[in-house]
Motif scaffolding. Sequence first.
Motif, mmCIF file in Angstrom:
data_model
loop_
_atom_site.group_PDB
_atom_site.id
_atom_site.type_symbol
_atom_site.label_atom_id
_atom_site.label_comp_id
_atom_site.label_asym_id
_atom_site.label_seq_id
_atom_site.Cartn_x
_atom_site.Cartn_y
_atom_site.Cartn_z
ATOM 1 N N CYS A 5 55.715 40.985 35.949
ATOM 2 C CA CYS A 5 56.033 41.279 34.553
ATOM 3 C C CYS A 5 55.204 40.334 33.694
ATOM 4 O O CYS A 5 55.088 39.148 34.022
ATOM 5 C CB CYS A 5 57.525 41.061 34.302
ATOM 6 N N CYS A 6 54.620 40.843 32.621
ATOM 7 C CA CYS A 6 53.870 39.962 31.710
ATOM 8 C C CYS A 6 54.545 40.002 30.348
ATOM 9 O O CYS A 6 54.722 41.079 29.760
ATOM 10 C CB CYS A 6 52.420 40.439 31.598
ATOM 11 N N ILE A 7 54.947 38.837 29.858
ATOM 12 C CA ILE A 7 55.558 38.750 28.525
ATOM 13 C C ILE A 7 54.428 38.524 27.518
ATOM 14 O O ILE A 7 53.734 37.511 27.583
ATOM 15 C CB ILE A 7 56.581 37.595 28.452
ATOM 16 N N PRO A 15 44.920 43.713 28.592
ATOM 17 C CA PRO A 15 43.781 43.952 29.493
ATOM 18 C C PRO A 15 43.947 43.292 30.871
ATOM 19 O O PRO A 15 43.599 43.893 31.888
ATOM 20 C CB PRO A 15 42.595 43.318 28.745
ATOM 21 N N THR A 16 44.486 42.077 30.914
ATOM 22 C CA THR A 16 44.595 41.384 32.211
ATOM 23 C C THR A 16 45.522 42.148 33.151
ATOM 24 O O THR A 16 45.205 42.352 34.334
ATOM 25 C CB THR A 16 45.163 39.949 32.006
ATOM 26 N N MET A 17 46.648 42.577 32.615
ATOM 27 C CA MET A 17 47.608 43.289 33.475
ATOM 28 C C MET A 17 47.078 44.663 33.858
ATOM 29 O O MET A 17 47.323 45.143 34.981
ATOM 30 C CB MET A 17 48.962 43.417 32.771
ATOM 31 N N ALA A 18 46.349 45.311 32.947
ATOM 32 C CA ALA A 18 45.786 46.631 33.269
ATOM 33 C C ALA A 18 44.823 46.488 34.454
ATOM 34 O O ALA A 18 44.822 47.321 35.370
ATOM 35 C CB ALA A 18 45.074 47.214 32.051
ATOM 36 N N VAL A 19 44.033 45.411 34.453
ATOM 37 C CA VAL A 19 43.075 45.228 35.548
ATOM 38 C C VAL A 19 43.804 44.862 36.845
ATOM 39 O O VAL A 19 43.459 45.365 37.927
ATOM 40 C CB VAL A 19 41.992 44.180 35.169
ATOM 41 N N ILE A 20 44.847 44.039 36.755
ATOM 42 C CA ILE A 20 45.619 43.737 37.980
ATOM 43 C C ILE A 20 46.208 45.036 38.551
ATOM 44 O O ILE A 20 46.127 45.296 39.757
ATOM 45 C CB ILE A 20 46.733 42.693 37.703
ATOM 46 N N PHE A 158 40.099 33.130 30.981
ATOM 47 C CA PHE A 158 38.791 32.770 30.426
ATOM 48 C C PHE A 158 38.051 33.972 29.835
ATOM 49 O O PHE A 158 36.877 33.866 29.486
ATOM 50 C CB PHE A 158 37.923 32.109 31.500
ATOM 51 N N LEU A 159 38.714 35.136 29.746
ATOM 52 C CA LEU A 159 38.008 36.315 29.233
ATOM 53 C C LEU A 159 37.583 36.086 27.789
ATOM 54 O O LEU A 159 38.237 35.346 27.048
ATOM 55 C CB LEU A 159 38.873 37.577 29.342
ATOM 56 N N ALA A 160 36.481 36.721 27.399
ATOM 57 C CA ALA A 160 36.069 36.709 25.994
ATOM 58 C C ALA A 160 36.287 38.107 25.441
ATOM 59 O O ALA A 160 36.122 39.105 26.160
ATOM 60 C CB ALA A 160 34.603 36.305 25.873
ATOM 61 N N GLU A 161 36.669 38.206 24.184
ATOM 62 C CA GLU A 161 36.897 39.515 23.594
ATOM 63 C C GLU A 161 35.578 40.262 23.457
ATOM 64 O O GLU A 161 34.530 39.655 23.275
ATOM 65 C CB GLU A 161 37.606 39.367 22.245
ATOM 66 N N GLY A 162 35.661 41.580 23.572
ATOM 67 C CA GLY A 162 34.444 42.399 23.514
ATOM 68 C C GLY A 162 33.853 42.611 24.906
ATOM 69 O O GLY A 162 33.180 43.596 25.155
ATOM 70 N N THR A 163 34.128 41.659 25.814
ATOM 71 C CA THR A 163 33.658 41.820 27.199
ATOM 72 C C THR A 163 34.824 41.585 28.167
ATOM 73 O O THR A 163 34.614 41.223 29.329
ATOM 74 C CB THR A 163 32.535 40.806 27.536
ATOM 75 N N ALA A 164 36.042 41.778 27.683
ATOM 76 C CA ALA A 164 37.226 41.418 28.473
ATOM 77 C C ALA A 164 37.258 42.131 29.830
ATOM 78 O O ALA A 164 37.522 41.493 30.862
ATOM 79 C CB ALA A 164 38.500 41.735 27.684
ATOM 80 N N ILE A 165 36.970 43.427 29.833
ATOM 81 C CA ILE A 165 37.095 44.180 31.091
ATOM 82 C C ILE A 165 36.031 43.723 32.080
ATOM 83 O O ILE A 165 36.314 43.471 33.260
ATOM 84 C CB ILE A 165 37.017 45.706 30.811
ATOM 85 N N LYS A 166 34.828 43.555 31.575
ATOM 86 C CA LYS A 166 33.728 43.044 32.412
ATOM 87 C C LYS A 166 34.108 41.665 32.974
ATOM 88 O O LYS A 166 33.944 41.391 34.162
ATOM 89 C CB LYS A 166 32.476 42.930 31.533
#
Length: 480
Positions: A5-7, A15-20, A158-166
């Motif tokens: 679960c992510c609060i 984005p992080t949970m979608a990729v997990i 450490f994700l940066a916006e605009g390239t989060a998925i990458k």
Amino acid sequence: MVKICCIGAGYVGGPTMAVIALKCPTIEVAVVDISVPKILAWNSDQLPIYEPGLDEVVKQCRGKNLFFSTDVERHVSEADIIFVSVNTPTKTRGLGAGKAADLTYWESAARMIADVSKTDKIVVEKSTVPVKTAEAIEKILTHNSKGIKYQILSNPEFLAEGTAIKDLFNPDRVLIGGRETPDGLKAIQALKSVYAQWVPEERILTTNLWSAELSKLAANAFLAQRISSINAMSALCEATGADVSQVSHAVGKDTRIGPKFLNASVGFGGSCFQKDILNLIYICECNGLNEVAGYWKQVIKVNDYQKNRFVNRVVSSMFNTVSGKKIAILGFAFKKDTGDTRETPAIDVCKGLLGDKAKLSVYDPQVTEDQIQRDLSMNKFDWDHPIHLQPVSPTAAKEVSFAWDPYEATKDAHGVCILTEWDEFKTLDFQRIFKQMQKPAFVFDGRNVVDVQKLREIGFIVYSIGKPLDPWLKDMPVMA
Ligand SMILES: NC(=O)c1ccc[n+]([C@@H]2O[C@H](COP(=O)([O-])OP(=O)(O)OC[C@H]3O[C@@H](n4cnc5c(N)ncnc54)[C@H](O)[C@@H]3O)[C@@H](O)[C@H]2O)c1
Ligand SMILES: O=c1ccn([C@@H]2O[C@H](COP(=O)(O)OP(=O)(O)O[C@H]3O[C@H](CO)[C@@H](O)[C@H](O)[C@H]3O)[C@@H](O)[C@H]2O)c(=O)[nH]1
């Protein structure tokens, strides 16, 4: 089935949970938030944030092993691993105001976890937090634990916006900090096995809790410091006739320095750099390390200097006043490929120009009029609180209008300020823009995206950060 679960369903949590969920089909992932509109948006075709590639990832897993919900307590109580990715803004009042991190949202999430949990949990710090936060969280959880065991891990993002998925698909590293006890090490392994589904083992670093917490603040401080360093050089370039792009290229060729993050700009923005450095400064001061605090303070001071310098260049070039003059603002987001405007330098530049009574016409392909009005009327640091706690009806800035395309924004304008490096600004028809502007027509490029020579040939007076000055500007006083 392992349940996560992510609060916090924001720029990081979503984005992080979608990729997990995508990479771990056997894990059920629920992302929860107190904001009803945000969760409705995550469940719709119009996601609440713009991030290249995010739509496809969400579409592939939503309703299968990825769920967005406002039923915070149920999902928290059912989860094995709970990520906490809530806001950690800068405190606006009381002890440490203007510097320390405000942990109100984190603490309320921790208390709620303690209230609703009936089984052992791994609680993961995903938000960026001050060093030693895990100790405070541990105390909150264990004082209310009813015999339930909690392991706290620090897993900064450490994700940066605009390239989060990458960035999430292919991270430079994943950092997991935990207690160096048998239970702590077991928890680290449990989280490691999630990331190991797609991240090579050697890129998953494990440390103690405090190293992980501090590494996040340190990484952002180092990145921001590089930008302030090149921005400081840009002022010197303008004074000497050097070209900052040539200087950064030459400097970056040294393999010990490297070429990335050396683009001079109107200043860095975004929700993280300033907030995290202020937080670092506060921690240094609390530990009596005033020289260290002073060192990092300078990174922010140079950033403020750069934004002021830009505004002063605009005003002084235009006969020392912009009163009543239309200035087109091209780009409002803090960087390209995001609609995020938190701490964007555009806010300071617009406020500076409005202070000199300019009339602004703003165009940004991803930012709404409502957001721009909010940003220009909000107090410092208000922007980083959950949306329902922000001012409801901000007083509209009267001298600001919103344009649907760059040509409308620049029509009859005296000057154009480019404040975000959107790709579309590189291919604008500047001949057409020149024709419809007042003369002399000025372009102030805060992102070094235009071809200066070409624009000067068209007839523009051009200022581009850190580039040899236009003859028009040469004799103007350099001030900050
Ligand atoms: N934005 C980034 O690129 C980035 C990258 C790395 C780390 N971080 C850090 O991650 C954290 C989150 O940042 P963000 O940009 O995702 O923020 P955000 O504002 O986009 O999202 C935070 C969400 O948490 C929700 N929330 C707050 N309190 C809550 C509670 N008690 N229960 C449920 N939901 C709650 C808010 O409604 C909001 O939707 C911050 O600490 C930030 O410094 C951000
Ligand atoms: O050479 C450069 C690089 C960036 N910027 C500016 O710096 C700001 C931040 O850019 P960037 O770091 O790319 O975006 P963020 O989404 O803020 O990501 C930073 O902050 C995140 C939140 O902590 C971290 O996770 C990321 O690793 C870190 O890069 C933006 O205004 C950029 O325009 C420059 O001016 N020059």
